[in-house]
Design a protein around this motif. Structure first.
Motif, mmCIF file in Angstrom:
data_model
loop_
_atom_site.group_PDB
_atom_site.id
_atom_site.type_symbol
_atom_site.label_atom_id
_atom_site.label_comp_id
_atom_site.label_asym_id
_atom_site.label_seq_id
_atom_site.Cartn_x
_atom_site.Cartn_y
_atom_site.Cartn_z
ATOM 1 N N ARG A 71 -21.776 2.292 -12.949
ATOM 2 C CA ARG A 71 -21.671 3.580 -13.628
ATOM 3 C C ARG A 71 -22.139 4.720 -12.707
ATOM 4 O O ARG A 71 -21.481 5.742 -12.586
ATOM 5 C CB ARG A 71 -22.528 3.521 -14.907
ATOM 6 N N TYR A 72 -23.280 4.529 -12.040
ATOM 7 C CA TYR A 72 -23.770 5.559 -11.115
ATOM 8 C C TYR A 72 -22.740 5.805 -10.007
ATOM 9 O O TYR A 72 -22.443 6.949 -9.658
ATOM 10 C CB TYR A 72 -25.091 5.130 -10.462
ATOM 11 N N VAL A 119 -25.328 15.031 -10.476
ATOM 12 C CA VAL A 119 -25.028 14.174 -11.630
ATOM 13 C C VAL A 119 -26.278 13.992 -12.483
ATOM 14 O O VAL A 119 -26.246 14.152 -13.714
ATOM 15 C CB VAL A 119 -24.505 12.787 -11.164
ATOM 16 N N LEU A 161 -19.848 7.834 -11.197
ATOM 17 C CA LEU A 161 -20.182 9.236 -11.401
ATOM 18 C C LEU A 161 -20.299 9.985 -10.073
ATOM 19 O O LEU A 161 -19.860 11.133 -9.951
ATOM 20 C CB LEU A 161 -21.501 9.356 -12.189
ATOM 21 N N ARG A 196 -16.812 10.576 -8.667
ATOM 22 C CA ARG A 196 -16.143 11.645 -9.406
ATOM 23 C C ARG A 196 -16.678 13.003 -8.956
ATOM 24 O O ARG A 196 -15.929 13.934 -8.708
ATOM 25 C CB ARG A 196 -16.381 11.439 -10.912
ATOM 26 N N GLU A 197 -17.998 13.069 -8.821
ATOM 27 C CA GLU A 197 -18.658 14.309 -8.402
ATOM 28 C C GLU A 197 -18.187 14.724 -7.009
ATOM 29 O O GLU A 197 -18.159 15.912 -6.672
ATOM 30 C CB GLU A 197 -20.186 14.101 -8.419
#
Ligand code: GH3
Ligand code: MG
Ligand code: MG
Length: 399
Positions: A241-242, A391, A245, A248-249
């Motif tokens: 998950r990290y 994030v 993210l 995506r960032e």
């Protein structure tokens, strides 16, 4: 009826009875000799197979479980080559004695090949059988403590779950044994169809199943690893998950984001090849333990040897490299490390810092964030840490 022996006719009845009993004794002795391995005194292959079939019938009648454990000595050829066949044979006797001593009375042990052993373990659950195999494994290692080092790998299959016929159970136990060898030896592996497949894939026939099948199988393997729950295996779901993210960032493409997410799920799969005793150690790790740990990216690369995950494989191989060149396994530096690997490294490290381990308590989120900052340019990539910082801010994680 013709006399059984030329001289029988002339014998008094009582003597004849004695004679028959003696003959039966000799025949019985011969029969048991035909089932016994001369070197070790254990059952030989024929004797073991007969015993196994008998026990299997009994298990079927009583409706109870039964386990088959097959063991093969590790690198035994080397021991023979280095110390001679005499030493090899002595080691086989030592192993047999250790097995006889560690097994229960109702278990039967055999030497079913040159340096292969087998054990039938009636009336036990899979877990108990596993613990017995682990006890045997330690007994073998301890028995060799003052000679050349000697270890053994075990595969375990359970009736009825892994098979209902002797052939099916031997095959299942053999596959598990093969997996134990592939994963680094000196361990016990319980048969698991998915693991058998994956290890089978790494051994040759790759990619003939669909790419999706392959991924499903490898993911099942990663899940099996998490259930080892030993405290050094990070929670792959959280790392995943990290990593997603962060990707995506950093405005990576949707396709790459999805692959990075998968990479997070799979990044620790190589720890399947690290012995439990290292992963669960509470004391400080010594140099030997570290050598085992440092192998895990390489083991992962071997497990993930399929073109369907070629990209992810490369990232996982490098997820313990560091920008300053002090990482492993190859000591790559800066841009030599794929960006996706640098993302996985940050996600993995943050997850590790913020969760409880056997050997230390968790850091607070704020402390972990300071630690990431401190590692910028050394352990962590600057842009990745910046993205992750944004994030975490957005998620409301305290600084
Ligand atoms: P691995 O960890 O992969 O099992 O490596 P290994 O060297 O043990 O490989 P493998 O099981 O294929 O090799 C078996 C070797 O064991 C071949 C031979 O040198 C040795 N061996 C087999 N039977 C006997 C025996 O009765 N006596 C002795 N001294 N050595 C044997
Ligand atoms: Mg062998
Ligand atoms: Mg061997």
């Amino acid at each position: 009826m013709p006399p059984r022996h030329p001289s029988d006719a002339a014998m008094p009845a009582a003597d004849q009875g004695l004679r028959v009993r003696q003959l039966e004794g000799v025949v019985g002795g011969l029969e048991s000799a035909a089932r016994t391995d001369v070197l070790t005194g254990l059952l030989n292959r024929r004797g073991f197979e007969e015993t196994f079939e008998r026990e299997l019938e009994r298990a079927k009648r009583s409706g109870r479980e039964l386990s088959l454990i097959i063991g093969d000595l590790d690198h035994f050829k080397q021991l023979n080559d280095l110390y001679g066949h005499g030493a090899g044979d002595a080691a086989l006797e030592t192993v047999a004695a250790a097995m006889s001593a560690a097994k229960r009375r109702i278990d039967s042990a055999g030497r079913v090949g040159g340096e292969e052993f087998a054990l039938v373990v009636p009336e036990t659950s899979e877990r108990e059988a596993y613990m017995l195999a682990e006890r045997l494994r330690r007994a073998v290692r301890d028995a060799s403590s003052d000679g050349p080092s000697l270890t053994i790998s075990f595969g375990l299959a359970v009736y009825p779950r892994h098979g209902r016929t002797p052939e099916a159970l031997f095959l299942a136990a053999d596959q598990a044994l093969y997996a134990a060898k592939e994963l680094g030896r000196d361990r016990t592996v319980i048969h698991n169809p998915e693991v058998a497949d994956v290890v089978g894939l790494t051994a040759g026939a790759r990619d003939d199943g669909g790419a999706d099948d392959y991924l499903a199988t490898v993911l099942a393997l990663a899940e099996a690893l998490e259930s080892r729950a030993d405290g050094t295996v990070s929670s792959s779901r959280v790392v995943s998950r990290y990593a997603e993210l962060i990707a995506r960032e950093m405005w990576l493409s949707d396709e790459v984001i999805e692959r990075v997410r998968l990479g997070g799920l799979l990044h620790d799969v190589g720890k399947l090849g690290v012995p439990d005793k290292v992963l669960t150690k509470e004391d400080e790790l010594d140099e030997g333990d570290w050598n085992e740990i440092r192998r895990h990216p390489l083991v992962a690369a071997r497990i993930l040897d399929s073109h369907t995950v070629a990209d992810i494989r490369g990232w996982i191989l490098s997820h313990h490299e560091r920008p300053d060149g002090q990482g492993y396994p190859h000591g790559l530096a800066g841009d030599e490390i794929p960006l996706e690997a640098r993302i996985l490294a940050v996600a993995d490290a943050y997850e590790a810092m913020t969760s409880e381990r056997i050997y230390r308590t968790a850091m607070s989120a704020a402390e972990a964030r300071v630690e990431l900052q401190r590692g910028v340019g050394l352990q962590f990539d600057e842009r990745v840490v910046q993205a992750f910082t944004r994030v975490l801010d957005r998620l409301g994680v305290p600084r």
